[in-house]
Design a protein around this motif. Structure first.
Motif: not given
Length: 239
Positions: A187-193, A214-228
């Motif tokens: 989960f990525y939030a729209p912040r930079i620390m 490490f390589l990821l495949h079968r990727i899925r994305t989803r939004r939770f408000g401004d989080d990705v």
């Protein structure tokens, strides 16, 4: 593909005897899971956190390291309104049994078991105290630290079919390096620390070449408000 995803936990467990492992982390856009001072509440928003409780409800166990227990003292319960929701088994990796007997994972109001995974170096007196508190101590036959492959074998024998890792940088690094992770949910939030000493999702020495990552495949994305949220499966070297 749809059938495999619906049955991924069962397929992994029935063919290997080991639990299906999901590594979950919440981070800023620059990959920090906490500020320099150690504070991590709350990087992501309420919608993301609610989804994490749904993930907990779907797995047999939730795993954290002793540092997470000492820093945040989480209950690791499933806080959903549904009557059918359940708390997962709480699994704490603690090589020398530093855990406080007052830690909130020893929750008498929850029916779920609390397992403390440790090594033969652990004090027998502390083991007895933890068991008196209602916890179950699992001694993993490894020297200086709990080896995840051995822990997964032991959990599989206890019929734990799925585990959600919610640890810090050190736990995440060890889990990936030992090859026990099947799926990653970030989960990525729209912040930079920023901050050189702010903990990252994964630490360690890193890889020397991009192709060794490490390589990821079968990727899925989803939004939770401004989080990705980014979900993917670890691609095995032979795939």
């Amino acid at each position: 593909e749809k059938c495999r995803k619906l049955n991924e936990v069962f397929i992994k467990y029935i063919t290997t005897g080991r639990p299906f492992v999901i590594l979950k982390a919440a981070a800023t856009l620059d990959g920090r899971i906490a500020a320099v001072g150690g504070n991590s509440k709350w990087i992501t928003n309420e919608k993301s956190r609610q989804y994490v409780h749904q993930l907990r409800n779907q797995v047999d166990g939730v795993l954290v390291g002793i540092r997470t227990i000492q820093k945040d003292d989480p209950m690791l319960t499933t806080r959903l309104q549904s009557r059918s929701s359940k708390d997962p088994i709480r699994i704490v990796v603690d090589s020398t049994l530093k855990i406080s007997l007052r830690a909130r994972v020893f929750n008498p109001q929850s029916k779920a078991m609390t397992i403390i995974a440790t090594t033969p170096k652990a004090s027998q007196k502390k083991i007895r105290a933890i068991e008196k508190q209602g916890g179950k101590v699992m001694v993993i036959p490894s020297r200086n630290r709990v080896h995840f492959n051995l822990l997964m074998e032991a959990l599989g024998k206890k019929e734990v079919t799925s585990v959600l890792i919610e640890g810090g940088s050190q736990i995440n690094t060890s889990a990936l390096q030992e090859g026990i992770v099947d799926k990653i949910v970030l989960f990525y939030a729209p912040r930079i620390m920023g901050g050189k000493k702010a903990p990252l999702i994964v630490g360690g020495e890193g890889v020397s070449k991009v192709e060794d990552a490490f390589l990821l495949h079968r990727i899925r994305t989803r939004r939770f408000g401004d989080d990705v949220m980014i979900e993917g499966y670890i691609k095995k070297r032979s795939q």
